[in-house]
Scaffold this active site. Sequence first.
Site, PDB file in Angstrom:
ATOM      1  N   HIS A  14       0.741  -1.136   0.054  1.00 34.32           N
ATOM      2  CA  HIS A  14       0.080   0.096   0.043  1.00 34.32           C
ATOM      3  C   HIS A  14       1.269   0.957   0.099  1.00 34.32           C
ATOM      4  O   HIS A  14       1.775   1.160   0.841  1.00 34.32           O
ATOM      5  CB  HIS A  14      -0.859   0.534   1.173  1.00 34.32           C
ATOM      6  CG  HIS A  14      -2.136   1.532   1.223  1.00 34.32           C
ATOM      7  ND1 HIS A  14      -3.139   1.080   1.348  1.00 34.32           N
ATOM      8  CD2 HIS A  14      -1.640   2.624   0.727  1.00 34.32           C
ATOM      9  CE1 HIS A  14      -4.106   2.683   1.637  1.00 34.32           C
ATOM     10  NE2 HIS A  14      -2.717   3.088   1.221  1.00 34.32           N
ATOM     11  N   HIS A  16       1.425   5.299  -1.711  1.00 32.89           N
ATOM     12  CA  HIS A  16       0.885   6.363  -2.918  1.00 32.89           C
ATOM     13  C   HIS A  16       2.525   7.243  -3.159  1.00 32.89           C
ATOM     14  O   HIS A  16       3.372   7.747  -2.196  1.00 32.89           O
ATOM     15  CB  HIS A  16       0.536   7.256  -1.658  1.00 32.89           C
ATOM     16  CG  HIS A  16      -0.663   6.891  -0.962  1.00 32.89           C
ATOM     17  ND1 HIS A  16      -1.943   7.214  -1.381  1.00 32.89           N
ATOM     18  CD2 HIS A  16      -0.939   6.384   0.042  1.00 32.89           C
ATOM     19  CE1 HIS A  16      -2.716   6.659  -0.699  1.00 32.89           C
ATOM     20  NE2 HIS A  16      -2.186   6.267   0.082  1.00 32.89           N
ATOM     21  N   ARG A  18       2.211   9.490  -6.069  1.00 36.41           N
ATOM     22  CA  ARG A  18       1.773  10.828  -6.522  1.00 36.41           C
ATOM     23  C   ARG A  18       2.748  11.278  -7.949  1.00 36.41           C
ATOM     24  O   ARG A  18       2.231   9.469  -8.577  1.00 36.41           O
ATOM     25  CB  ARG A  18       2.822  12.347  -5.586  1.00 36.41           C
ATOM     26  CG  ARG A  18       2.327  11.360  -4.557  1.00 36.41           C
ATOM     27  CD  ARG A  18       0.698  11.757  -3.750  1.00 36.41           C
ATOM     28  NE  ARG A  18       0.593  11.902  -1.883  1.00 36.41           N
ATOM     29  CZ  ARG A  18       0.025  11.528  -1.148  1.00 36.41           C
ATOM     30  NH1 ARG A  18      -1.276  11.115  -1.986  1.00 36.41           N
ATOM     31  NH2 ARG A  18       0.051  12.226  -0.413  1.00 36.41           N
ATOM     32  N   ASN A  42      -5.252   7.326  -6.168  1.00 33.59           N
ATOM     33  CA  ASN A  42      -5.741   8.789  -5.741  1.00 33.59           C
ATOM     34  C   ASN A  42      -4.724  10.336  -6.173  1.00 33.59           C
ATOM     35  O   ASN A  42      -5.126  10.489  -5.284  1.00 33.59           O
ATOM     36  CB  ASN A  42      -6.856   8.615  -4.093  1.00 33.59           C
ATOM     37  CG  ASN A  42      -4.931   8.783  -2.846  1.00 33.59           C
ATOM     38  OD1 ASN A  42      -3.312   8.370  -4.143  1.00 33.59           O
ATOM     39  ND2 ASN A  42      -5.103   9.290  -1.816  1.00 33.59           N
ATOM     40  N   LYS A 100      -9.062  -1.209  -5.946  1.00 35.47           N
ATOM     41  CA  LYS A 100      -9.258   0.012  -4.649  1.00 35.47           C
ATOM     42  C   LYS A 100     -10.744   0.914  -4.332  1.00 35.47           C
ATOM     43  O   LYS A 100     -11.116   1.678  -5.491  1.00 35.47           O
ATOM     44  CB  LYS A 100      -8.403   1.129  -4.580  1.00 35.47           C
ATOM     45  CG  LYS A 100      -8.537   1.946  -3.172  1.00 35.47           C
ATOM     46  CD  LYS A 100      -8.014   0.885  -2.332  1.00 35.47           C
ATOM     47  CE  LYS A 100      -7.928   1.803  -1.108  1.00 35.47           C
ATOM     48  NZ  LYS A 100      -6.725   2.451  -0.068  1.00 35.47           N
ATOM     49  N   HIS A 137     -10.105   0.529   1.272  1.00 40.33           N
ATOM     50  CA  HIS A 137     -10.234   1.386   2.783  1.00 40.33           C
ATOM     51  C   HIS A 137     -11.724   1.450   3.789  1.00 40.33           C
ATOM     52  O   HIS A 137     -12.799   2.136   3.277  1.00 40.33           O
ATOM     53  CB  HIS A 137     -10.176   3.111   2.279  1.00 40.33           C
ATOM     54  CG  HIS A 137     -10.099   4.202   3.633  1.00 40.33           C
ATOM     55  ND1 HIS A 137      -8.299   4.972   3.743  1.00 40.33           N
ATOM     56  CD2 HIS A 137     -10.510   4.915   4.229  1.00 40.33           C
ATOM     57  CE1 HIS A 137      -8.914   5.722   4.359  1.00 40.33           C
ATOM     58  NE2 HIS A 137     -10.299   5.652   5.535  1.00 40.33           N
ATOM     59  N   HIS A 175      -4.177  -0.884   6.137  1.00 44.28           N
ATOM     60  CA  HIS A 175      -4.500  -0.054   7.128  1.00 44.28           C
ATOM     61  C   HIS A 175      -4.710  -0.025   8.292  1.00 44.28           C
ATOM     62  O   HIS A 175      -5.279   0.719   8.910  1.00 44.28           O
ATOM     63  CB  HIS A 175      -3.783   1.305   6.691  1.00 44.28           C
ATOM     64  CG  HIS A 175      -4.472   2.143   5.892  1.00 44.28           C
ATOM     65  ND1 HIS A 175      -6.501   2.439   6.377  1.00 44.28           N
ATOM     66  CD2 HIS A 175      -4.934   3.240   4.431  1.00 44.28           C
ATOM     67  CE1 HIS A 175      -6.986   2.615   5.534  1.00 44.28           C
ATOM     68  NE2 HIS A 175      -6.237   3.269   4.695  1.00 44.28           N
ATOM     69  N   ASP A 249       1.527   2.617   3.682  1.00 45.91           N
ATOM     70  CA  ASP A 249       0.467   3.639   3.213  1.00 45.91           C
ATOM     71  C   ASP A 249       1.604   5.156   3.425  1.00 45.91           C
ATOM     72  O   ASP A 249       0.775   5.902   3.359  1.00 45.91           O
ATOM     73  CB  ASP A 249      -0.755   4.222   4.889  1.00 45.91           C
ATOM     74  CG  ASP A 249      -1.640   4.072   3.964  1.00 45.91           C
ATOM     75  OD1 ASP A 249      -2.005   5.561   3.006  1.00 45.91           O
ATOM     76  OD2 ASP A 249      -2.686   4.912   4.541  1.00 45.91           O
ATOM     77  N   HIS A 253       3.062  14.378   1.923  1.00 46.25           N
ATOM     78  CA  HIS A 253       2.907  15.550   1.546  1.00 46.25           C
ATOM     79  C   HIS A 253       3.900  17.065   1.595  1.00 46.25           C
ATOM     80  O   HIS A 253       5.153  16.261   2.443  1.00 46.25           O
ATOM     81  CB  HIS A 253       1.523  15.975   1.958  1.00 46.25           C
ATOM     82  CG  HIS A 253       0.735  15.162   1.936  1.00 46.25           C
ATOM     83  ND1 HIS A 253      -0.523  16.168   1.255  1.00 46.25           N
ATOM     84  CD2 HIS A 253      -0.056  14.287   2.873  1.00 46.25           C
ATOM     85  CE1 HIS A 253      -1.948  15.115   1.593  1.00 46.25           C
ATOM     86  NE2 HIS A 253      -0.804  13.517   2.377  1.00 46.25           N
TER      87      HIS A 253
HETATM   88  N1  OTD Z   1      -4.460   7.952   4.243  1.00 42.82           N
HETATM   89  N2  OTD Z   1      -3.203   9.652   3.757  1.00 42.82           N
HETATM   90  C1  OTD Z   1      -3.473   9.480   2.431  1.00 42.82           C
HETATM   91  C2  OTD Z   1      -3.843   8.242   1.934  1.00 42.82           C
HETATM   92  C3  OTD Z   1      -4.112   7.179   3.215  1.00 42.82           C
HETATM   93  O1  OTD Z   1      -6.060   6.785   3.661  1.00 42.82           O
HETATM   94  C4  OTD Z   1      -5.349   6.173   3.082  1.00 42.82           C
HETATM   95  O2  OTD Z   1      -4.478   5.329   1.824  1.00 42.82           O
HETATM   96  C5  OTD Z   1      -3.000  10.677   1.334  1.00 42.82           C
HETATM   97  O3  OTD Z   1      -2.532  11.679   0.998  1.00 42.82           O
HETATM   98  O4  OTD Z   1      -2.827   9.907  -0.024  1.00 42.82           O
HETATM   99  C6  OTD Z   1      -3.611   9.150   4.845  1.00 42.82           C
HETATM  100  O5  OTD Z   1      -3.619   9.888   5.995  1.00 42.82           O
HETATM  101 ZN    ZN Z   2      -3.204   4.838   1.431  1.00 44.68          ZN
HETATM  102 ZN    ZN Z   3      -6.906   5.172   2.234  1.00 49.21          ZN
END
Ligand code: OTD
Ligand code: ZN
Ligand code: ZN
Length: 349
Positions: A14, A16, A18, A42, A100, A137, A175, A249, A253
């Site tokens: 899992h 991110h 970007r 996302n 997802k 999620h 998560h 996860d 940012h």
């Molecule tokens: N949780 N931030 C983000 C995703 C996750 O739920 C999530 O997978 C994100 O910034 O994409 C977060 O706090």
């Molecule tokens: Zn995430």
């Molecule tokens: Zn999530």
Amino acid sequence: MTETLTIRRPDDWHLHLRDGAVLRAVLPETARHFARAIVMPNLVPPVVTGAEAAAYRDRILAALPTGMTFEPLMTLYLTEDTDPDDVAAAHASGLVTAVKLYPAGATTNSASGVRDFDKVRGVLDRMAEIGLPLCVHGEVTDPDIDIFDREAVFIDRVLDPVRRATPGLRVVMEHVTTREARDYVLAQDGGDLAATITVQHLMLDRNAMLVGGLRPHYYCLPILKRGTHRAALVEAAISGDPRFFLGTDSAPHPTRKKEAECCAAGCFTAPVALSCLAHVFEEAGALARLEAFTSLNGPAFYGLPANGDTITLTRGAAAAPLGQIETDAETGPITVFDPGIPLHWRVTP
Ligand code: OTD
Ligand code: ZN
Ligand code: ZN
């Protein structure tokens, strides 16, 4: 005391990554230690179709520095308009590894997620048929449900009904942050349900975020819970139980968006994930089961081989926190997760 530990190369189930400058900055941090990662869809706008996932995969591979290897395992963002045929084709071609599910509004960039679960019934049925896992999620978004209860309520109100209505659907609860989620996974034994656990939820409870000042770099969703939940997650992670595996996860940012009046949710853990996990497992006397959590259980659930090569972790003097990594001038630096305790384990380069 163990001073070195060699394990199969880990994967991150899992992540991110970007896009653009942030992608270029964070990708090497993962590729340095991990062979593969399930890449979250996302983006803004989200990665919904097979064609969008293929284009995103190309951008990821183009951002990989020469000399590094990394396999992005792509996902599709489920919307109420998702076409079951497009999903099945993306799966059949080997492009996507999972779909997802974000309940609309549950976390960062989840506005296009699902409100009415009847509208995604066709996609879920098709996924059950073809064996394509759904990454979930698991939080309700009802404004009347307290943020600390959103995961537990989701299990009863959404997850369990959806799983009963879609027999054979393979689900990863992403998560997990509560004892309730852990116990729900433990209560199912059909091989259809697993859960990922993050680094920050294994290391921190909500006191770490809230006592003695508010620490924005610990703010993520689902939000950190009380210490008893953290203890339940550690038990699950160190148990070797194949239903639990690592999903960092890691969610970068820019520092200026974290240290802000309205702080963005997410912890950027990728650079220190393995150092942190070795600490958690060592503290629990379970270093021998770190490999199952980081490198074996995930591939087994997804029906993929474990990685052929290894990494070695070495215990030494405590490392200084990594601080920030640079991106471009417009984005600015990104702060690396610092658990606030000395980390002695590092991956040997
Ligand atoms: N949780 N931030 C983000 C995703 C996750 O739920 C999530 O997978 C994100 O910034 O994409 C977060 O706090
Ligand atoms: Zn995430
Ligand atoms: Zn999530």
